[in-house]
Motif scaffolding. Structure first.
Motif, PDB file in Angstrom:
ATOM      1  N   SER A   1       0.847  -1.127   0.047  1.00 55.13           N
ATOM      2  CA  SER A   1       0.005   0.021  -0.016  1.00 55.13           C
ATOM      3  C   SER A   1       0.849   1.186   0.011  1.00 55.13           C
ATOM      4  O   SER A   1       0.425   2.145  -0.641  1.00 55.13           O
ATOM      5  N   ASN A   2       1.957   1.369   0.828  1.00 60.88           N
ATOM      6  CA  ASN A   2       2.757   2.350   0.816  1.00 60.88           C
ATOM      7  C   ASN A   2       3.576   2.569  -0.275  1.00 60.88           C
ATOM      8  O   ASN A   2       3.710   3.605  -0.927  1.00 60.88           O
ATOM      9  N   MET A   3       3.953   1.310  -1.203  1.00 61.26           N
ATOM     10  CA  MET A   3       4.539   1.526  -2.541  1.00 61.26           C
ATOM     11  C   MET A   3       3.727   2.456  -3.433  1.00 61.26           C
ATOM     12  O   MET A   3       4.021   2.898  -4.175  1.00 61.26           O
ATOM     13  N   CYS A   4       2.284   1.855  -3.451  1.00 62.67           N
ATOM     14  CA  CYS A   4       1.239   2.398  -4.364  1.00 62.67           C
ATOM     15  C   CYS A   4       1.279   3.871  -3.989  1.00 62.67           C
ATOM     16  O   CYS A   4       1.205   4.677  -5.142  1.00 62.67           O
ATOM     17  N   ARG A   5       1.209   4.355  -2.709  1.00 66.94           N
ATOM     18  CA  ARG A   5       1.205   5.785  -2.481  1.00 66.94           C
ATOM     19  C   ARG A   5       2.697   6.423  -3.173  1.00 66.94           C
ATOM     20  O   ARG A   5       2.443   7.609  -3.632  1.00 66.94           O
ATOM     21  N   VAL A   6       3.592   5.846  -2.879  1.00 66.65           N
ATOM     22  CA  VAL A   6       4.948   6.509  -3.496  1.00 66.65           C
ATOM     23  C   VAL A   6       4.565   6.566  -4.872  1.00 66.65           C
ATOM     24  O   VAL A   6       4.841   7.790  -5.495  1.00 66.65           O
ATOM     25  N   LEU A   7       4.164   5.669  -5.548  1.00 67.33           N
ATOM     26  CA  LEU A   7       4.018   5.709  -7.138  1.00 67.33           C
ATOM     27  C   LEU A   7       2.959   6.715  -7.552  1.00 67.33           C
ATOM     28  O   LEU A   7       2.872   7.320  -8.551  1.00 67.33           O
ATOM     29  N   SER A   8       2.020   6.908  -6.690  1.00 61.63           N
ATOM     30  CA  SER A   8       0.853   7.974  -6.901  1.00 61.63           C
ATOM     31  C   SER A   8       1.500   9.290  -6.865  1.00 61.63           C
ATOM     32  O   SER A   8       1.268  10.249  -7.677  1.00 61.63           O
ATOM     33  N   ASP A   9       2.321   9.590  -5.478  1.00 63.99           N
ATOM     34  CA  ASP A   9       2.956  10.641  -5.593  1.00 63.99           C
ATOM     35  C   ASP A   9       4.048  11.352  -6.645  1.00 63.99           C
ATOM     36  O   ASP A   9       3.841  12.372  -6.772  1.00 63.99           O
ATOM     37  N   GLN A  10       4.662  10.308  -7.281  1.00 65.84           N
ATOM     38  CA  GLN A  10       5.259  10.419  -8.475  1.00 65.84           C
ATOM     39  C   GLN A  10       4.340  10.531  -9.767  1.00 65.84           C
ATOM     40  O   GLN A  10       5.084  10.635 -10.897  1.00 65.84           O
ATOM     41  N   GLY A  11       3.236  10.236  -9.595  1.00 59.80           N
ATOM     42  CA  GLY A  11       2.310  10.445 -10.894  1.00 59.80           C
ATOM     43  C   GLY A  11       2.453   9.438 -11.737  1.00 59.80           C
ATOM     44  O   GLY A  11       1.808   9.322 -12.828  1.00 59.80           O
ATOM     45  N   ILE A  12       2.725   8.169 -11.453  1.00 65.10           N
ATOM     46  CA  ILE A  12       2.545   6.926 -12.223  1.00 65.10           C
ATOM     47  C   ILE A  12       1.290   6.152 -11.761  1.00 65.10           C
ATOM     48  O   ILE A  12       0.775   5.512 -12.713  1.00 65.10           O
ATOM     49  N   LEU A  13       0.767   6.126 -10.810  1.00 71.21           N
ATOM     50  CA  LEU A  13      -0.606   5.610 -10.382  1.00 71.21           C
ATOM     51  C   LEU A  13      -1.560   6.755 -10.065  1.00 71.21           C
ATOM     52  O   LEU A  13      -0.981   7.695  -9.312  1.00 71.21           O
ATOM     53  N   LYS A  14      -2.769   6.171 -10.144  1.00 69.17           N
ATOM     54  CA  LYS A  14      -3.972   6.925  -9.338  1.00 69.17           C
ATOM     55  C   LYS A  14      -4.537   6.323  -8.513  1.00 69.17           C
ATOM     56  O   LYS A  14      -4.983   5.022  -8.738  1.00 69.17           O
ATOM     57  N   ILE A  15      -4.562   6.643  -7.235  1.00 69.71           N
ATOM     58  CA  ILE A  15      -5.384   5.789  -6.071  1.00 69.71           C
ATOM     59  C   ILE A  15      -6.588   6.589  -5.871  1.00 69.71           C
ATOM     60  O   ILE A  15      -6.639   7.843  -5.483  1.00 69.71           O
ATOM     61  N   GLY A  16      -7.828   5.823  -5.751  1.00 71.15           N
ATOM     62  CA  GLY A  16      -9.066   6.532  -5.356  1.00 71.15           C
ATOM     63  C   GLY A  16      -9.186   6.401  -4.011  1.00 71.15           C
ATOM     64  O   GLY A  16      -8.461   6.240  -3.225  1.00 71.15           O
ATOM     65  N   GLN A  17     -10.436   6.912  -3.674  1.00 71.97           N
ATOM     66  CA  GLN A  17     -10.638   7.175  -2.373  1.00 71.97           C
ATOM     67  C   GLN A  17     -11.560   5.987  -1.653  1.00 71.97           C
ATOM     68  O   GLN A  17     -12.498   5.495  -2.701  1.00 71.97           O
ATOM     69  N   SER A  18     -11.456   5.546  -0.505  1.00 71.74           N
ATOM     70  CA  SER A  18     -12.036   4.394   0.032  1.00 71.74           C
ATOM     71  C   SER A  18     -11.520   4.633   1.475  1.00 71.74           C
ATOM     72  O   SER A  18     -10.720   4.970   2.036  1.00 71.74           O
ATOM     73  N   LYS A  19     -12.711   4.229   2.280  1.00 73.72           N
ATOM     74  CA  LYS A  19     -12.538   3.957   3.722  1.00 73.72           C
ATOM     75  C   LYS A  19     -11.358   2.925   4.219  1.00 73.72           C
ATOM     76  O   LYS A  19     -10.631   2.803   5.105  1.00 73.72           O
ATOM     77  N   ASP A  20     -11.403   1.951   3.399  1.00 76.16           N
ATOM     78  CA  ASP A  20     -10.664   0.697   3.662  1.00 76.16           C
ATOM     79  C   ASP A  20      -9.387   0.788   2.535  1.00 76.16           C
ATOM     80  O   ASP A  20      -9.725   1.037   1.424  1.00 76.16           O
ATOM     81  N   ASP A  21      -8.350   0.724   2.908  1.00 75.02           N
ATOM     82  CA  ASP A  21      -7.224   0.724   1.854  1.00 75.02           C
ATOM     83  C   ASP A  21      -7.180  -0.233   0.753  1.00 75.02           C
ATOM     84  O   ASP A  21      -6.647  -0.258  -0.315  1.00 75.02           O
ATOM     85  N   ARG A  22      -7.688  -1.649   1.105  1.00 76.62           N
ATOM     86  CA  ARG A  22      -7.762  -2.665   0.334  1.00 76.62           C
ATOM     87  C   ARG A  22      -8.673  -2.536  -0.715  1.00 76.62           C
ATOM     88  O   ARG A  22      -8.524  -2.868  -1.790  1.00 76.62           O
ATOM     89  N   SER A  23      -9.820  -1.749  -0.620  1.00 84.43           N
ATOM     90  CA  SER A  23     -10.750  -1.446  -1.534  1.00 84.43           C
ATOM     91  C   SER A  23     -10.403  -0.143  -2.300  1.00 84.43           C
ATOM     92  O   SER A  23     -11.166  -0.022  -3.555  1.00 84.43           O
ATOM     93  N   LYS A  24      -9.510   0.520  -2.192  1.00 79.07           N
ATOM     94  CA  LYS A  24      -9.065   1.713  -3.067  1.00 79.07           C
ATOM     95  C   LYS A  24      -8.965   1.240  -4.637  1.00 79.07           C
ATOM     96  O   LYS A  24      -8.200   0.149  -4.655  1.00 79.07           O
TER      97      LYS A  24
END
Length: 88
Positions: free
Chosen positions: A39-62
């Motif tokens: 999950s943290n790797m996804c956030r880093v890749l999102s911060d770098q503009g490689i991924l987009k992570i949607g909103q959700s209450k549960d990290d697993r469901s994003k």
């Protein structure tokens, strides 16, 4: 993620991405990180503009979407044999 999104699939959940990552680690005989690290790797890749992570209450469901072209990622990793093998 590039391997998971080949074809018509364009987004997934963090949980499904983690499952794919675990399968890749097992087939490559490398130790895997836990869900929190994935999950943290996804956030880093999102911060770098490689991924987009949607909103959700549960990290697993994003929902996760690749924001760059698959060909660009393949080109960037072409000199690293391990990653090329993973993409096949």
């Amino acid at each position: 993620m590039v391997k998971l999104f080949r074809g018509s699939k364009k987004d997934t959940t963090v949980q499904e991405l983690n499952r794919s990552y675990i399968e890749l680690c097992k087939s490559s005989h490398i130790p895997q990180a836990g869900f929190l690290e994935t999950s943290n790797m996804c956030r880093v890749l999102s911060d770098q503009g490689i991924l987009k992570i949607g909103q959700s209450k549960d990290d697993r469901s994003k929902r996760v979407t690749l924001k760059v072209d698959e060909a660009d990622i393949t080109f960037a990793l072409q000199g690293i044999r391990f990653f090329l093998n993973c993409l096949q």
